[in-house]
Design a protein around this motif. Structure first.
Motif, PDB file in Angstrom:
ATOM      1  N   LEU A 312      -2.365  -8.700  -6.710  1.00  0.00           N
ATOM      2  CA  LEU A 312      -2.198  -8.014  -5.515  1.00  0.00           C
ATOM      3  C   LEU A 312      -3.247  -8.683  -4.984  1.00  0.00           C
ATOM      4  N   ARG A 313      -2.771  -9.089  -3.685  1.00  0.00           N
ATOM      5  CA  ARG A 313      -3.611  -9.653  -2.696  1.00  0.00           C
ATOM      6  C   ARG A 313      -3.695  -8.972  -1.342  1.00  0.00           C
ATOM      7  N   GLY A 314      -4.748  -9.197  -0.707  1.00  0.00           N
ATOM      8  CA  GLY A 314      -4.801  -8.513   0.625  1.00  0.00           C
ATOM      9  C   GLY A 314      -5.391  -7.071   0.650  1.00  0.00           C
ATOM     10  N   VAL A 315      -5.998  -6.777   1.528  1.00  0.00           N
ATOM     11  CA  VAL A 315      -6.598  -5.281   1.471  1.00  0.00           C
ATOM     12  C   VAL A 315      -5.459  -4.249   1.231  1.00  0.00           C
ATOM     13  N   TRP A 316      -4.550  -4.265   2.001  1.00  0.00           N
ATOM     14  CA  TRP A 316      -3.614  -3.356   2.014  1.00  0.00           C
ATOM     15  C   TRP A 316      -2.987  -3.166   0.857  1.00  0.00           C
ATOM     16  N   ALA A 317      -2.618  -4.226   0.001  1.00  0.00           N
ATOM     17  CA  ALA A 317      -1.944  -4.263  -1.065  1.00  0.00           C
ATOM     18  C   ALA A 317      -2.999  -3.881  -2.498  1.00  0.00           C
ATOM     19  N   ILE A 318      -4.144  -4.462  -2.072  1.00  0.00           N
ATOM     20  CA  ILE A 318      -5.144  -3.666  -3.268  1.00  0.00           C
ATOM     21  C   ILE A 318      -5.335  -2.222  -3.022  1.00  0.00           C
ATOM     22  N   VAL A 319      -5.449  -1.565  -1.910  1.00  0.00           N
ATOM     23  CA  VAL A 319      -5.595  -0.080  -1.859  1.00  0.00           C
ATOM     24  C   VAL A 319      -4.371   0.494  -2.304  1.00  0.00           C
ATOM     25  N   LYS A 320      -3.301  -0.079  -2.095  1.00  0.00           N
ATOM     26  CA  LYS A 320      -2.114   0.632  -2.501  1.00  0.00           C
ATOM     27  C   LYS A 320      -2.071   0.745  -4.064  1.00  0.00           C
ATOM     28  N   GLY A 321      -2.382  -0.376  -4.626  1.00  0.00           N
ATOM     29  CA  GLY A 321      -2.286  -0.614  -5.960  1.00  0.00           C
ATOM     30  C   GLY A 321      -3.613   0.305  -6.760  1.00  0.00           C
ATOM     31  N   LEU A 322      -4.667   0.306  -5.982  1.00  0.00           N
ATOM     32  CA  LEU A 322      -5.784   1.137  -6.793  1.00  0.00           C
ATOM     33  C   LEU A 322      -5.404   2.431  -6.650  1.00  0.00           C
ATOM     34  N   VAL A 323      -4.593   3.177  -5.573  1.00  0.00           N
ATOM     35  CA  VAL A 323      -4.301   4.421  -5.271  1.00  0.00           C
ATOM     36  C   VAL A 323      -3.254   4.689  -6.705  1.00  0.00           C
ATOM     37  N   SER A 324      -2.297   3.881  -6.761  1.00  0.00           N
ATOM     38  CA  SER A 324      -1.371   4.296  -7.949  1.00  0.00           C
ATOM     39  C   SER A 324      -1.868   4.059  -9.254  1.00  0.00           C
ATOM     40  N   PHE A 325      -2.997   3.133  -9.385  1.00  0.00           N
ATOM     41  CA  PHE A 325      -3.754   3.092 -10.537  1.00  0.00           C
ATOM     42  C   PHE A 325      -4.329   4.418 -10.872  1.00  0.00           C
ATOM     43  N   TYR A 326      -5.065   4.785 -10.027  1.00  0.00           N
ATOM     44  CA  TYR A 326      -5.714   6.132 -10.231  1.00  0.00           C
ATOM     45  C   TYR A 326      -4.801   7.470 -10.560  1.00  0.00           C
ATOM     46  N   ILE A 327      -3.764   7.373  -9.812  1.00  0.00           N
ATOM     47  CA  ILE A 327      -2.695   8.324 -10.233  1.00  0.00           C
ATOM     48  C   ILE A 327      -2.117   8.212 -11.614  1.00  0.00           C
ATOM     49  N   VAL A 328      -1.937   7.180 -11.758  1.00  0.00           N
ATOM     50  CA  VAL A 328      -1.224   6.631 -13.469  1.00  0.00           C
ATOM     51  C   VAL A 328      -2.437   7.055 -14.155  1.00  0.00           C
ATOM     52  N   TYR A 329      -3.743   6.792 -14.049  1.00  0.00           N
ATOM     53  CA  TYR A 329      -4.525   6.996 -15.123  1.00  0.00           C
ATOM     54  C   TYR A 329      -5.050   8.694 -15.176  1.00  0.00           C
ATOM     55  N   SER A 330      -4.954   9.254 -14.107  1.00  0.00           N
ATOM     56  CA  SER A 330      -5.011  10.811 -14.300  1.00  0.00           C
ATOM     57  C   SER A 330      -3.934  11.317 -14.810  1.00  0.00           C
ATOM     58  N   LEU A 331      -2.605  10.900 -14.891  1.00  0.00           N
ATOM     59  CA  LEU A 331      -1.654  11.318 -15.676  1.00  0.00           C
ATOM     60  C   LEU A 331      -1.638  11.057 -17.148  1.00  0.00           C
ATOM     61  N   GLY A 332      -2.264   9.882 -17.174  1.00  0.00           N
ATOM     62  CA  GLY A 332      -2.718   9.561 -18.688  1.00  0.00           C
ATOM     63  C   GLY A 332      -3.452  10.207 -19.338  1.00  0.00           C
ATOM     64  N   ALA A 333      -4.647  10.699 -18.614  1.00  0.00           N
ATOM     65  CA  ALA A 333      -5.613  11.566 -19.012  1.00  0.00           C
ATOM     66  C   ALA A 333      -5.085  13.059 -19.422  1.00  0.00           C
ATOM     67  N   VAL A 334      -4.167  13.418 -18.606  1.00  0.00           N
ATOM     68  CA  VAL A 334      -3.521  14.771 -18.904  1.00  0.00           C
ATOM     69  C   VAL A 334      -2.688  14.597 -20.140  1.00  0.00           C
ATOM     70  N   ALA A 335      -2.096  13.577 -20.309  1.00  0.00           N
ATOM     71  CA  ALA A 335      -1.232  13.364 -21.558  1.00  0.00           C
ATOM     72  C   ALA A 335      -1.999  13.341 -22.765  1.00  0.00           C
ATOM     73  N   ASN A 336      -3.296  12.700 -22.690  1.00  0.00           N
ATOM     74  CA  ASN A 336      -4.247  12.370 -23.771  1.00  0.00           C
ATOM     75  C   ASN A 336      -4.620  13.544 -24.036  1.00  0.00           C
ATOM     76  N   VAL A 337      -5.281  14.405 -23.178  1.00  0.00           N
ATOM     77  CA  VAL A 337      -5.690  15.852 -23.513  1.00  0.00           C
ATOM     78  C   VAL A 337      -4.535  16.655 -24.285  1.00  0.00           C
ATOM     79  N   GLY A 338      -3.468  16.650 -23.575  1.00  0.00           N
ATOM     80  CA  GLY A 338      -2.243  17.647 -23.979  1.00  0.00           C
ATOM     81  C   GLY A 338      -2.071  17.199 -25.460  1.00  0.00           C
ATOM     82  N   VAL A 339      -1.756  16.125 -25.789  1.00  0.00           N
ATOM     83  CA  VAL A 339      -1.349  15.660 -27.100  1.00  0.00           C
ATOM     84  C   VAL A 339      -2.546  15.801 -28.053  1.00  0.00           C
ATOM     85  N   ALA A 340      -3.803  15.495 -27.710  1.00  0.00           N
ATOM     86  CA  ALA A 340      -4.773  15.832 -28.664  1.00  0.00           C
ATOM     87  C   ALA A 340      -4.918  17.318 -29.006  1.00  0.00           C
ATOM     88  N   THR A 341      -4.878  18.005 -27.873  1.00  0.00           N
ATOM     89  CA  THR A 341      -5.092  19.620 -27.883  1.00  0.00           C
ATOM     90  C   THR A 341      -3.743  20.020 -28.932  1.00  0.00           C
TER      91      THR A 341
END
Ligand code: GDD
Ligand code: MN
Length: 378
Positions: A312-341
């Motif tokens: 991803l290049r350019g400020v806009w593409a990077i911001v969008k990418g970063l936001v989607s990355f945060y969202i995916v990781y947050s869901l990943g953390a929820v899945a992690n905690v859910g499965v482990a518990t």
């Protein structure tokens, strides 16, 4: 071949399909096109060849130049690719577009010595080899004015190449070679096509050991335009080697993602201890800061290395990418905690439950970011 032309006359010779296709990958090489064609014509005077340029949507006027020469010179064709980049894949596509019994690759920038082409062709016609490689490292060859650092990289890469090929190539980084159609056909379905090391890819992808001849040449200095290969090509090269070594077992991209994630853990604890111990901050606040820093670190390193080809290049593409990355990781953390518990509550041993959570979270992160953050271009 000369006898044949004498019997048929030059006109009939021109009507038969070419014996040799020379593939020239181009990216912003406008001023090199005509000089290269002139040099090739001089070198292969009387031979039945064609030149196929494969251009990745250059914006410097290379395409109008290619169109102009292709309209007047029947020996010249070109393929215009849009939305894709890559030296190796360009070469493969050029070769696939050809029906000639012999196929060659040469750079557009005049750094390769085209006067070697007739000798290469003669070796293949004689049936002595399946592939002839222009080498800078056999007696009589040379590096030209390459910077010492690039020479060192090139030599190191040559050593690493020995891991994946049996052939005694002195210059596996060479982008200047000629091979038979059969040799190419034997490799084409297994090619990795990534990066810029097409020669190595061909060798590593062929089920048999190709019969090799090397001919020396002196690498010339570029006259027009600039090199497209930056420091990170070394990285792409290592990815190609890794793919050939372990690609059958685990996708190299996933391995990369794991390594980056592993380093991210260190970043996390670095920030945590700095804030907590160094600055006496509150634990929860420090953990939040550490998490965000580690995620951001992971995003940028993956963008640069793991997904280099979809960067991803350019400020806009990077911001969008970063936001989607945060969202995916947050869901990943929820899945992690859910499965482990859930597992822990079913009396699984604590570290087993924890590990299962991490595994599920990681696979999710990998799969979801490759779908959403680094979407493959259509
Ligand atoms: N179509 C296409 N797409 N062509 C490309 C791309 C791309 O993404 N990137 C580079 N090229 C073309 C260039 O226009 C040039 O004709 C040729 O590929 C080589 O690129 P350079 O940028 O000139 O590479 P270099 O001089 O640093 O590297 C040379 O040395 C290597 C040896 O280690 C090349 O000869 C390589 O082929 C060689 O492997
Ligand atoms: Mn070059």
């Amino acid at each position: 071949m000369d006898d044949q032309i004498a019997v048929l006359g030059p006109q009939s010779a021109a009507l038969t399909a070419p014996e040799l296709t020379i593939v020239v990958p181009t990216f912003n090489e406008r001023d090199n096109i005509r000089p290269l064609l002139d040099l090739i014509a001089k070198a292969l005077d009387g031979d039945n060849y064609e030149v196929v340029f494969v251009d990745d949507d250059s914006r410097d006027g290379t395409l109008p130049e290619l169109q102009a020469v292709a309209r007047t010179d029947p020996k010249v064709r070109y393929i215009h690719r849009i939305g894709r980049r890559g030296l190796s894949s360009a070469v493969v596509e050029g070769m696939l577009s050809s029906s000639a019994p012999y196929l060659a690759v040469i750079d557009a920038d005049l750094q390769h010595d085209e006067t070697l082409l007739p000798d290469m062709l003669a070796v293949l016609r004689g049936g002595e080899a399946d592939i002839v490689v222009g080498s800078r490292y056999v007696e009589g060859g040379g590096m030209g004015e390459w910077a010492a650092s690039r020479q060192l990289i090139s030599r190191t890469a040559t050593r690493i190449a020995k891991l994946i090929i049996r052939a005694e190539l002195t210059d596996p980084m060479s982008g200047f070679f000629m091979l038979t159609r059969e040799a190419f056909a034997g490799s084409m379905r297994n090619l990795s096509g990534q990066g810029y090391k097409i020669l190595l890819d061909i060798f590593a992808s062929h089920p048999d050991t190709l019969r090799l001849r090397e001919l020396p040449y002196e690498f010339r200095t570029r006259q027009h335009g600039e090199s497209k290969l930056d420091a990170l090509v070394t990285w792409e090269y290592l990815m190609l080697v890794a793919d050939k070594l372990f690609g059958r077992f685990v996708p190299v991209r996933f391995l990369m993602f794991l390594i980056v994630g592993g380093i991210g853990v260190f970043v996390h604890f670095g920030v945590l201890s700095l804030l907590l111990k160094g600055m006496g901050a509150d634990f929860q606040l420090s953990t939040i800061a550490a998490t965000v820093t580690a995620m951001t670190f992971n995003f940028f390193v993956n963008n640069l290395l793991t997904y280099r080809d979809r960067r991803l290049r350019g400020v806009w593409a990077i911001v969008k990418g970063l936001v989607s990355f945060y969202i995916v990781y947050s869901l990943g953390a929820v899945a992690n905690v859910g499965v482990a518990t859930a597992l822990f509550e079913r009396d699984y041993v604590w570290w087993g439950a924890g590990l299962a959570g991490v595994l599920v979270g990681t696979v999710w992160n990998y799969a979801a970011t490759s779908l959403f953050t680094w979407k493959q271009k259509k």
